[in-house]
Design a protein around this motif. Sequence first.
Motif, PDB file in Angstrom:
ATOM      1  N   PHE A   1       0.831  -1.194   0.000  1.00  0.00           N
ATOM      2  CA  PHE A   1       0.000   0.000   0.000  1.00  0.00           C
ATOM      3  C   PHE A   1       0.873   1.254   0.000  1.00  0.00           C
ATOM      4  N   VAL A   2       1.943   1.212   0.806  1.00  0.00           N
ATOM      5  CA  VAL A   2       2.856   2.349   0.828  1.00  0.00           C
ATOM      6  C   VAL A   2       3.435   2.550  -0.574  1.00  0.00           C
ATOM      7  N   GLY A   3       3.789   1.454  -1.222  1.00  0.00           N
ATOM      8  CA  GLY A   3       4.305   1.529  -2.593  1.00  0.00           C
ATOM      9  C   GLY A   3       3.287   2.173  -3.514  1.00  0.00           C
ATOM     10  N   GLN A   4       2.028   1.786  -3.374  1.00  0.00           N
ATOM     11  CA  GLN A   4       0.982   2.358  -4.222  1.00  0.00           C
ATOM     12  C   GLN A   4       0.820   3.840  -3.964  1.00  0.00           C
ATOM     13  N   LEU A   5       0.980   4.239  -2.703  1.00  0.00           N
ATOM     14  CA  LEU A   5       0.841   5.651  -2.376  1.00  0.00           C
ATOM     15  C   LEU A   5       1.986   6.451  -2.971  1.00  0.00           C
ATOM     16  N   ARG A   6       3.180   5.844  -2.982  1.00  0.00           N
ATOM     17  CA  ARG A   6       4.332   6.579  -3.496  1.00  0.00           C
ATOM     18  C   ARG A   6       4.362   6.575  -5.015  1.00  0.00           C
ATOM     19  N   GLY A   7       3.797   5.536  -5.618  1.00  0.00           N
ATOM     20  CA  GLY A   7       3.732   5.495  -7.072  1.00  0.00           C
ATOM     21  C   GLY A   7       2.573   6.344  -7.566  1.00  0.00           C
TER      22      GLY A   7
END
Lengths: 366, 572
Positions: free
Chosen positions: B134-140
């Motif tokens: 989820f953190v990855g999705q937020l940063r992408g």
Amino acid sequence: MTSAATTELAVATNEHLASISNTLIYSAMAVYTLAFFAYIAEWLLGSRSKVGRTAAALTADATKKAAAPAVTVKKAGSTAVLERPKVVVRSAAGARDVPDGPGAHGGDEQGDMYGRIAVSLTVLAFLVELAGVIARAASVERAPWGNMYEFNITFSTVAVGVYLALLALKKNIRWLGLFLITTVLLDLGLAVTVLYTASDQLVPALHSYWLYIHVSTAIFCGAVFYVGAVATILYLFKDSYENKLLGGGTPGKFATSVLERLPASASLDKFAYRVNAAVFPLWTFTIIAGAIWAGDAWGRYWNWDPKETWSFITWVAYACYLHARATAGWKGRKAAYLALIAFGCWLFNYYGVNIFVSGKHSYAGV
Amino acid sequence: MSNTTTDTSPDGAEDQDLGAAGAQLSTAPREEPQLPGLGVIGWARWFWRQLTSMRVALLLLLLLSLGAIPGSLIPQTGIDITKVEDFRKSHTVLAPIYDKLGLFHVYSSVWFSAIYILLFVSLIGCIVPRTWQFVGQLRGRPPGAPKRLTRLPAYTTWRTEADPEQVRAAALALLKKRRFRAHAAGDSVAAEKGYVRELGNLAFHVALIVLLTAFAWGQMFKSDGTKLVVEGDGFSNSILQYDDFKSGSLFTNDDLAPFSFDLKDFKGTYELTGPNRGTPRLYQATMKYSQGAYGKEKSTTVKVNSPLKIGDAKVYLVSHGYAPVITVRDGKGDVVYQDAVPLLPLDGNVTSTGVVKVMDGYKNAEGVTEQLGIKAFLLPTYGGAGQETASTFPALLNPVLNLEPYHGDLGVDSGIPQSVYQLNKNHMKDYKDSDGKQLRTNLKPGETLTLPNGAGSVTFEKQIKEWAGFEIVQEPGSGWALGGAVAAILGLAASLFIQRRRVWVRAVRGADGVTVVEMAGLGRSESAKVPEELGDLAGTLYDQAPGAPDPDPDPSPTPDPQVVPAEGAEKQ
Ligand code: HEM
């Protein structure tokens, strides 16, 4: 006036109110019975002319499959006045595209009239029953849920209220009427015969505003879960019906007549899911409110009292159901069975635990 | 607003070309059947993957609810020990089996613990990767538009004179204004909204862990005891003073909060008339308490729903009853016993029973040392002839005390613990009245029962004290449990009521120089809201890029002949 005279007057008022309440409840039952017959009339007189919509859609589907995917690209008209773009909706892959049934009246005008009469009668009965519940509350000078009799009359009032509220929100659920009113009559019949309690004691543990929060949300959740369960059962029937049609079978006349008028199985399933998912957070809250109250009243917020345990079991069962739908992709029948099991737990928690198991909650007894 | 039409669904296989556009709309793990690799590590990895799979999580949840059932049907030692004992006596075959299976303490049994521990391990094993994802999705950024927007569940298109760049800029501004995360990617704009759903879902699952940890912590360090206190008496918080005491496995005596209290007065009021006659209206204990060894004395009242909080401890008022003051005199008329005797209530109208035990100091008429045991049965309100077996009102309106005296050996010195409320008559003899029947008498306050043959007397004093039962509980971690519960509800609501969805807007110049705008929406689950919202967005955008006349009055829908998975739609 002496104080003795005042108390006597108060007693007389209370008893008077209690008997008014009883009269109102019986009157509500009478009006519900009329509504019941009106719903029956809606079903009986409703035309069967639209029968075969599902079958038509399902067989048409098979032929359409070979055709090129029809993507309707709506464009603005060529006239000077341009219309706005239209949104094209595709249902998910593999989903059956069956139109919803026309409702109990089957598209028949006379049937529709009876349906409207039935709803009007339901509204009337609801108001009378509500007045009965309020009179009962006034007569015992507290919230009307100190025992199962009171719980039952409140429960059916709320269930009908939920149904009417959904109708008022223009949801297509009039088809639920007959099933709902049938069970409401059973519920009230049980209340006035087996469960009737003239007066009863409220122990000081029940003097807490958490009681009002906890029990009122519990009743509301139960009513909504109930609506969800009815939709789930109908879904199962309708789904078998559609499967049978798809498989080339011919379902019985009665089944066809009833099921053709109901919404498509996919719609029923979605409706049941939405209803259950919408109250699940409130049910979670109900349990926590109960725990807080128990913490204040009994010294422990969680003690595995049978009622607590079954609330927990019900909660886990509904969580399973939501989980299954959200993650494991258990749409359809498997999830529906889970939903019914969950509702079964709720029912047992209410009737079973009060009657068969003794625990601290048993003062909500018969 | 815009109209919505339903189109039939084409072959499911073609939906694959949604490709990355539909990926990662949630962080739910994918189910991939995988055979275990070789060796221990392979197996361990396989086991871990199974444990953290949704299927097993579901199974464990189901097991948890099934496992909770027996505890609600079989008596539990944690709730009511006497019921367990009764059950053991009447089910001699079943009881040992139940004992082996831990069915008398289901919620602390090995197997029940195993289920929920596995479930929570699974939960943690599920949350950690999902959180990273989820953190990855937020940063992408939201994935770019798939090649063929017509494949998406909600789709719309129109032609406009406006420049494609203009349309894209307007779309970007519009989507950002509607609080989408949006960015331009090539010939289109990609946008996504509703991340709070995922956040809520993660928060919910984390909150479950907090809740369980707090609960387990509380169970291990808790202490819980009861104490019956007669008006005028007191209590100080040490294990020896409790009537009954239970504690968690990690509890030590030093954990008890130091305090003491005296019960000054207990008051119960009841509805006197009406259909609710006898309904308790108020239970209230007036107390003085002091905290610590040399704390200052303070006054307070404790009611049923409002415990007294002293440090970590809470003092609950849980029961009450009457304690008639009894005076016993021996044959010479000397007072050998005078005390308030707490009696246990049997019903809602406080019909009570108990025993007066005179252990020592009593000598009978012949001067022989004996013990006395007197069964006492109190009706706080005697309703008149024919109502001798039960009180008719819970308050002391017309108290009558029935006494049934015995003499001999109480058996208290035999070392076997016995209840203060029960009489062991094995070595006791009764007294006979003038008719030769067992002596029993009803007394009103102030009256005296004279024992036969100069054996002394028993007086039911005018003063009847009341007693209050307190439960003193220390359960650390309940604040955390409450916090977890509240977070769980909020997270759940976010997770169930918020839709995570994506919107793409593509604007390209067609062969005839007119711009073609395409918009499409995708939600995680089929929902009526996605097309509605898309129609709304399209309507607003349409006002900024109005439609151009149609060149071809009857356009046949020509889908892109080249079916290519939307690889161009990768995350940027
Ligand atoms: C302690 C027991 C658990 C309970 C009560 C529980 C409850 C729930 C509920 C009610 C939902 C529905 C939310 C929704 O519809 O979006 C949900 C979703 C979910 N749960 Fe659980 N859960 C539990 C354990 C687990 C475990 C062990 C896992 C992982 C193995 C897990 C992973 C998920 C996932 C991936 C979702 C869906 C997320 C999404 O929709 O995007 N849960 N859970």
